[in-house]
Design a protein around this motif. Structure first.
Motif, PDB file in Angstrom:
ATOM      1  N   SER A  87       0.868  -1.265   0.097  1.00 16.93           N
ATOM      2  CA  SER A  87      -0.035  -0.078  -0.072  1.00 16.93           C
ATOM      3  C   SER A  87       0.977   1.046   0.014  1.00 16.93           C
ATOM      4  O   SER A  87       0.255   2.294   0.252  1.00 16.93           O
ATOM      5  CB  SER A  87      -1.113   0.051   1.031  1.00 16.93           C
TER       6      SER A  87
ATOM      7  N   LYS B  11     -10.656  -4.979   1.132  1.00 16.27           N
ATOM      8  CA  LYS B  11      -9.874  -5.978   1.740  1.00 16.27           C
ATOM      9  C   LYS B  11     -10.455  -7.329   1.711  1.00 16.27           C
ATOM     10  O   LYS B  11     -11.465  -7.342   1.445  1.00 16.27           O
ATOM     11  CB  LYS B  11      -9.618  -5.604   3.167  1.00 16.27           C
ATOM     12  N   ILE B  14     -13.413  -8.226   3.559  1.00 13.60           N
ATOM     13  CA  ILE B  14     -14.686  -7.452   3.575  1.00 13.60           C
ATOM     14  C   ILE B  14     -15.605  -8.140   2.408  1.00 13.60           C
ATOM     15  O   ILE B  14     -15.141  -8.425   1.425  1.00 13.60           O
ATOM     16  CB  ILE B  14     -14.245  -6.058   3.236  1.00 13.60           C
ATOM     17  N   ASP B  61      -4.780   8.020  -0.423  1.00 10.32           N
ATOM     18  CA  ASP B  61      -5.010   7.703   0.947  1.00 10.32           C
ATOM     19  C   ASP B  61      -6.042   8.540   1.612  1.00 10.32           C
ATOM     20  O   ASP B  61      -6.806   8.464   2.395  1.00 10.32           O
ATOM     21  CB  ASP B  61      -3.694   7.993   1.912  1.00 10.32           C
ATOM     22  N   ASN B  66     -10.777   4.118   1.260  1.00  8.88           N
ATOM     23  CA  ASN B  66     -11.073   4.127   2.593  1.00  8.88           C
ATOM     24  C   ASN B  66     -10.268   3.038   3.258  1.00  8.88           C
ATOM     25  O   ASN B  66     -10.662   1.949   3.119  1.00  8.88           O
ATOM     26  CB  ASN B  66     -12.488   3.961   2.592  1.00  8.88           C
ATOM     27  N   PRO B  67      -9.397   3.520   3.911  1.00 10.44           N
ATOM     28  CA  PRO B  67      -8.344   2.581   4.451  1.00 10.44           C
ATOM     29  C   PRO B  67      -8.712   1.689   5.482  1.00 10.44           C
ATOM     30  O   PRO B  67      -8.191   0.619   5.768  1.00 10.44           O
ATOM     31  CB  PRO B  67      -6.995   3.567   5.192  1.00 10.44           C
ATOM     32  N   VAL B  68     -10.206   1.778   6.078  1.00 10.98           N
ATOM     33  CA  VAL B  68     -10.627   1.029   7.042  1.00 10.98           C
ATOM     34  C   VAL B  68     -11.132  -0.425   6.279  1.00 10.98           C
ATOM     35  O   VAL B  68     -10.741  -1.361   6.813  1.00 10.98           O
ATOM     36  CB  VAL B  68     -11.875   1.570   7.575  1.00 10.98           C
ATOM     37  N   ILE B  69     -11.644  -0.261   4.901  1.00 12.97           N
ATOM     38  CA  ILE B  69     -12.042  -1.078   4.287  1.00 12.97           C
ATOM     39  C   ILE B  69     -11.418  -1.649   3.093  1.00 12.97           C
ATOM     40  O   ILE B  69     -11.818  -2.935   2.444  1.00 12.97           O
ATOM     41  CB  ILE B  69     -13.649  -1.313   4.174  1.00 12.97           C
ATOM     42  N   GLU B  70     -10.651  -0.922   2.589  1.00 11.87           N
ATOM     43  CA  GLU B  70      -9.880  -0.849   1.330  1.00 11.87           C
ATOM     44  C   GLU B  70      -8.290  -1.003   1.379  1.00 11.87           C
ATOM     45  O   GLU B  70      -7.806  -0.207   2.241  1.00 11.87           O
ATOM     46  CB  GLU B  70     -10.301   0.197   0.481  1.00 11.87           C
ATOM     47  N   ASP B  71      -7.669  -1.648   0.373  1.00  8.84           N
ATOM     48  CA  ASP B  71      -6.302  -1.561   0.071  1.00  8.84           C
ATOM     49  C   ASP B  71      -6.024  -0.948  -1.160  1.00  8.84           C
ATOM     50  O   ASP B  71      -6.926  -1.165  -1.999  1.00  8.84           O
ATOM     51  CB  ASP B  71      -5.637  -2.890   0.102  1.00  8.84           C
TER      52      ASP B  71
END
Lengths: 87, 87
Positions: A87, B11, B14, B61, B66-71
């Protein structure tokens, strides 16, 4: 395990309001050296056996892309190249 | 002209209902050898000067993922490799 990646982008002559919205937001972040942003889709298809490019192209043409306004490319990638590895 | 491509994928842990809908539609097309489909975004950023990977990573970023659910991954590609060159 290799998988097939389908990249779907709007044709160059089609306006991309979503990408323009991102481009317009960039100066507020202090970024001024971006000429354009285009947003499309990336689809990863995992096959049970060998990755099948022709099959993937058929799926893309029928289900994933709208050939009137979108272009797509199909290619095989190794898992370590897919998003999530870094990332 | 080289540009920066940002690939954004959910991710692995998810759930991806959009991809599942496509996977569920495939048997109706006669395709039975697909194990999974994941759908994400592909963003092409064109810089006015040299492509700037660090800058692109910052944009991804803050604006694109959305760094909570995505890479996401960031890389430079040549124009002839982008969608639209083939299909």
């Amino acid at each position: 395990m290799p998988r097939v990646v389908v990249d779907v982008m709007l044709k160059p002559e089609i306006l991309d309001p979503q990408g323009q919205a991102v481009a317009n937001a960039l100066p507020r972040l202090g970024v001024s050296d971006v000429a354009s942003v285009r947003i499309g889709r990336r689809i990863e298809i995992e096959f049970t056996g060998e990755p099948d490019l022709d099959r993937a192209r058929e799926i893309a043409d029928k289900l994933l892309a709208n050939p009137v306004i979108e272009d797509f490319t199909v290619r095989v990638v190794n898992t370590d190249e897919t998003a999530g590895a870094q990332s």
